[in-house]
Design a protein around this motif. Structure first.
Motif, PDB file in Angstrom:
ATOM      1  N   ALA A  75      -2.684  16.114   5.047  1.00 42.22           N
ATOM      2  CA  ALA A  75      -1.598  16.966   5.549  1.00 42.22           C
ATOM      3  C   ALA A  75      -1.693  17.109   7.065  1.00 42.22           C
ATOM      4  N   GLY A  76      -2.932  17.194   7.575  1.00 41.76           N
ATOM      5  CA  GLY A  76      -3.126  17.286   9.023  1.00 41.76           C
ATOM      6  C   GLY A  76      -2.636  16.046   9.746  1.00 41.76           C
ATOM      7  N   PHE A  77      -2.861  14.873   9.152  1.00 42.61           N
ATOM      8  CA  PHE A  77      -2.381  13.637   9.777  1.00 42.61           C
ATOM      9  C   PHE A  77      -0.859  13.630   9.895  1.00 42.61           C
ATOM     10  N   GLU A  78      -0.169  14.192   8.910  1.00 40.50           N
ATOM     11  CA  GLU A  78       1.290  14.259   8.992  1.00 40.50           C
ATOM     12  C   GLU A  78       1.711  15.264  10.057  1.00 40.50           C
ATOM     13  N   PHE A  79       1.029  16.399  10.140  1.00 37.26           N
ATOM     14  CA  PHE A  79       1.325  17.390  11.175  1.00 37.26           C
ATOM     15  C   PHE A  79       1.052  16.825  12.563  1.00 37.26           C
ATOM     16  N   GLU A  80       0.002  16.006  12.683  1.00 38.58           N
ATOM     17  CA  GLU A  80      -0.393  15.439  13.964  1.00 38.58           C
ATOM     18  C   GLU A  80       0.715  14.593  14.583  1.00 38.58           C
ATOM     19  N   ALA A  81       1.538  13.976  13.740  1.00 36.74           N
ATOM     20  CA  ALA A  81       2.585  13.087  14.244  1.00 36.74           C
ATOM     21  C   ALA A  81       3.582  13.821  15.132  1.00 36.74           C
TER      22      ALA A  81
ATOM     23  N   ILE B 264      -5.534   7.907  -2.142  1.00 35.89           N
ATOM     24  CA  ILE B 264      -5.236   8.994  -3.068  1.00 35.89           C
ATOM     25  C   ILE B 264      -5.857  10.279  -2.537  1.00 35.89           C
ATOM     26  N   GLY B 265      -5.102  11.349  -2.572  1.00 36.49           N
ATOM     27  CA  GLY B 265      -5.612  12.631  -2.105  1.00 36.49           C
ATOM     28  C   GLY B 265      -6.595  13.246  -3.087  1.00 36.49           C
ATOM     29  N   ARG B 266      -7.528  13.998  -2.551  1.00 34.99           N
ATOM     30  CA  ARG B 266      -8.481  14.736  -3.379  1.00 34.99           C
ATOM     31  C   ARG B 266      -8.767  16.085  -2.726  1.00 34.99           C
ATOM     32  N   PRO B 267      -9.045  17.116  -3.517  1.00 35.13           N
ATOM     33  CA  PRO B 267      -9.443  18.391  -2.927  1.00 35.13           C
ATOM     34  C   PRO B 267     -10.855  18.302  -2.358  1.00 35.13           C
ATOM     35  N   VAL B 268     -11.209  19.240  -1.519  1.00 39.68           N
ATOM     36  CA  VAL B 268     -12.578  19.292  -1.007  1.00 39.68           C
ATOM     37  C   VAL B 268     -13.550  19.495  -2.160  1.00 39.68           C
ATOM     38  N   ASN B 269     -13.210  20.402  -3.066  1.00 39.94           N
ATOM     39  CA  ASN B 269     -13.999  20.643  -4.274  1.00 39.94           C
ATOM     40  C   ASN B 269     -13.062  20.742  -5.463  1.00 39.94           C
TER      41      ASN B 269
ATOM     42  N   PHE C 100       0.841  -1.199   0.000  1.00 38.00           N
ATOM     43  CA  PHE C 100       0.000   0.000   0.000  1.00 38.00           C
ATOM     44  C   PHE C 100       0.879   1.254   0.000  1.00 38.00           C
ATOM     45  N   VAL C 101       0.319   2.346  -0.543  1.00 36.78           N
ATOM     46  CA  VAL C 101       1.043   3.609  -0.609  1.00 36.78           C
ATOM     47  C   VAL C 101       0.068   4.754  -0.363  1.00 36.78           C
ATOM     48  N   GLY C 102       0.623   5.918  -0.080  1.00 36.77           N
ATOM     49  CA  GLY C 102      -0.106   7.174  -0.142  1.00 36.77           C
ATOM     50  C   GLY C 102       0.268   7.850  -1.436  1.00 36.77           C
ATOM     51  N   PHE C 103      -0.723   8.224  -2.230  1.00 37.47           N
ATOM     52  CA  PHE C 103      -0.484   8.747  -3.572  1.00 37.47           C
ATOM     53  C   PHE C 103      -1.080  10.144  -3.680  1.00 37.47           C
ATOM     54  N   ASP C 104      -0.225  11.134  -3.734  1.00 35.62           N
ATOM     55  CA  ASP C 104      -0.653  12.513  -3.948  1.00 35.62           C
ATOM     56  C   ASP C 104      -0.598  12.789  -5.443  1.00 35.62           C
ATOM     57  N   TYR C 105      -1.737  12.591  -6.115  1.00 31.89           N
ATOM     58  CA  TYR C 105      -1.826  12.929  -7.529  1.00 31.89           C
ATOM     59  C   TYR C 105      -2.181  14.410  -7.592  1.00 31.89           C
ATOM     60  N   GLY C 106      -1.159  15.239  -7.573  1.00 27.60           N
ATOM     61  CA  GLY C 106      -1.360  16.666  -7.377  1.00 27.60           C
ATOM     62  C   GLY C 106      -1.538  17.437  -8.667  1.00 27.60           C
ATOM     63  N   THR C 107      -2.025  18.653  -8.547  1.00 33.51           N
ATOM     64  CA  THR C 107      -2.193  19.519  -9.702  1.00 33.51           C
ATOM     65  C   THR C 107      -0.840  19.915 -10.280  1.00 33.51           C
ATOM     66  N   SER C 108       0.117  20.211  -9.414  1.00 34.93           N
ATOM     67  CA  SER C 108       1.448  20.623  -9.874  1.00 34.93           C
ATOM     68  C   SER C 108       2.446  19.471  -9.879  1.00 34.93           C
ATOM     69  N   ASN C 109       2.366  18.590  -8.873  1.00 39.61           N
ATOM     70  CA  ASN C 109       3.332  17.496  -8.747  1.00 39.61           C
ATOM     71  C   ASN C 109       2.640  16.229  -8.271  1.00 39.61           C
ATOM     72  N   CYS C 110       3.223  15.099  -8.669  1.00 45.11           N
ATOM     73  CA  CYS C 110       2.810  13.806  -8.124  1.00 45.11           C
ATOM     74  C   CYS C 110       3.867  13.346  -7.125  1.00 45.11           C
ATOM     75  N   ALA C 111       3.401  12.755  -6.032  1.00 48.88           N
ATOM     76  CA  ALA C 111       4.314  12.207  -5.029  1.00 48.88           C
ATOM     77  C   ALA C 111       3.708  10.923  -4.487  1.00 48.88           C
TER      78      ALA C 111
ATOM     79  N   ALA D   3       1.287  13.594   0.747  1.00 54.65           N
ATOM     80  CA  ALA D   3       1.640  12.199   0.453  1.00 54.65           C
ATOM     81  C   ALA D   3       1.988  11.441   1.723  1.00 54.65           C
ATOM     82  N   ALA D   4       2.733  12.079   2.626  1.00 48.82           N
ATOM     83  CA  ALA D   4       3.107  11.421   3.880  1.00 48.82           C
ATOM     84  C   ALA D   4       1.878  11.097   4.721  1.00 48.82           C
ATOM     85  N   GLY D   5       0.942  12.061   4.824  1.00 48.15           N
ATOM     86  CA  GLY D   5      -0.284  11.813   5.587  1.00 48.15           C
ATOM     87  C   GLY D   5      -1.155  10.746   4.949  1.00 48.15           C
ATOM     88  N   LEU D   6      -1.177  10.695   3.631  1.00 49.96           N
ATOM     89  CA  LEU D   6      -1.925   9.643   2.929  1.00 49.96           C
ATOM     90  C   LEU D   6      -1.344   8.269   3.248  1.00 49.96           C
TER      91      LEU D   6
END
Length: 452
Positions: free
Chosen positions: A199-205, A156-161, A2-13, A440-443
């Protein structure tokens, strides 16, 4: 795996969880693969994809895109006969291919920006599914080569809207495209998570006590805010709905800052503020459409034959020495992405220096533009106000004030953004982290709770 996949608008991670915490995989020259694709021709993409997919996945794709693949193969034979490239390029390589020959091939940046667009027809949806599939497959294959194991599960990350105009219908359309592409790429199980929550889950650590956190994620295509109750008491729980106090999001991101700086700082050199012989001003929507690389309708209008004729007619009615000829050259050579990229480079430089000079030799020999912090501030003012409204909306939903603010995303690096948020919430500590990697880290952290 399993992975966390940030399919981002500017970058993928992509991140995997190891004993010491999440690790971002080096997908290219860094851990971040720019979300860009270059193809020899738009219609060649299905044929190139059919060859890139592993055998079991290929059969399903052939059944889905049979006629398009046949047309693609015929087109590719013609391209090869003419000695033209016949391959897909991603990330930095895609940008380099575009900059080398802007008016050759098919280049798309930030395809995620288009997934929620209203009015997409079935062929357009199929095209975006193929573009997303191509990028997801590329990231997945690179990651599997690095870790030496197949990847079958992902959060996979998604925006709120995805896009504000059509609301939930836009979100459903975008998620359907992402789901189909992920399945065709070989992901057997996929879950989606709001990017600011990840992102909050990564900050929470790194929190040592429970608190209420406002996460402000200013990405390339969207700004998303979440009010979250976080800390040691909650971090190991899978079910976190009770601690998710409020969410807001809109399609405002780093791309919009770049586009507005393009219009504010560069378009005057292309005739934006000129007047015709009659005294009538040149229509400003022309210049906005030229710069709006994240808007399907705007780009279609600007590159239409009708606009081409209108520009030639306007040039005849312009004063001697008009700069409108530069806008005509931009259109003829498909230089919109290049011009906005120049503005983006200027924006980045302005974080460190008060003035940035950017070359515009592609429009006219020895031409350059001087971009300033005041221009950037003027261009950003409306966008920052909207970001402030999103912050207020998430706080209002939560019914309480945040104890801390965590700012992340590519635009979090901007001193302009940091100052605005601090002034918007005086007295509340504003913290940052890995601006590009926190999602990506939080995912990956959530994937571990979900799939283990």
């Amino acid at each position: 795996m399993f992975v966390g996949f940030d399919y981002g608008t500017s970058n993928c991670a992509m991140a995997v969880l190891e004993q010491g915490g999440p690790r971002l995989l080096p997908l290219g020259r860094s851990a971040y693969l720019p979300s860009t694709l270059h193809a020899p021709h738009r219609d060649a993409i299905p044929g190139l994809l059919a060859e890139a997919l592993p055998a079991p996945l290929r059969e399903r794709y052939l059944a889905l895109r049979g006629p398009q693949i046949q047309r693609a193969q015929s087109l590719r034979r013609t391209l090869r006969e003419e000695g033209l490239p016949d391959e897909l390029a991603f990330g930095e390589a895609a940008l380099e291919a575009y900059l080398e020959e802007p008016d050759e091939g098919y280049y798309i940046k930030s395809p995620k920006s288009f997934l929620g667009a209203s009015g997409l027809k079935a062929p357009q949806i199929a095209l975006f599914e193929d573009i997303v599939l191509a990028m997801m497959l590329q990231v997945k294959q690179r990651a599997e080569a690095l870790i030496g194991a197949p990847i079958t599960q992902a959060v996979i990350g998604r925006p709120v809207n995805f896009q504000g105009l059509a609301g939930e219908e836009s979100n459903r359309q975008a998620l359907a495209i992402l789901n189909e592409a992920a399945s065709l790429a070989g992901f057997e199980q996929v879950a989606f998570l709001y990017e600011p929550v990840a992102a909050g889950f990564e900050f929470e650590a790194r929190l040592s006590e429970d608190c209420t956190v406002l996460v402000v994620d200013i990405g390339g295509g969207t700004t998303d805010c979440s009010m979250l109750r976080m800390g040691p008491s909650y971090r190991d729980r899978l079910e976190r709905d009770a601690q998710m106090l409020g969410h807001s999001g809109q399609r405002i991101g780093g791309n919009d800052f770049d586009i507005r700086l393009t219009v504010e700082g560069i378009m005057p050199l292309l005739g934006m503020h000129e007047r015709l012989k009659t005294g009538k001003p040149l229509p400003h929507p022309l210049f906005w459409d030229a710069a709006a690389i994240n808007d399907v309708a705007a780009q279609s209008r600007f590159y239409s034959l009708t606009t081409g004729r209108e520009l030639q007619d306007m040039l005849l009615d312009c004063q001697p020495g008009s700069l409108l000829s530069r806008l005509i050259r931009l259109r003829e050579h498909k230089l919109s992405h290049q011009l906005v990229w120049r503005a983006e480079q200027g924006k980045i430089a302005l974080s460190e220096q008060p003035v940035s000079r950017q070359p515009l030799g592609e429009l006219e020999r020895d031409l350059s533009v001087e971009l300033t912090r005041s221009q950037l501030a003027d261009a950003a003012a409306l966008l920052l106000d909207k970001i402030g409204e999103l912050m207020d909306e998430a706080i209002a939903q939560a019914g309480c004030q945040p104890d801390r603010v965590f700012v992340t995303g590519g635009s979090a690096k901007s001193p302009l953004v940091a100052r605005f948020i601090s002034e918007r919430l005086p007295g509340v500590p504003v913290e940052g982290g890995d601006d590009l990697g926190s999602v990506a880290a939080g995912l990956a952290r959530h994937a571990a709770r979900l799939f283990r």
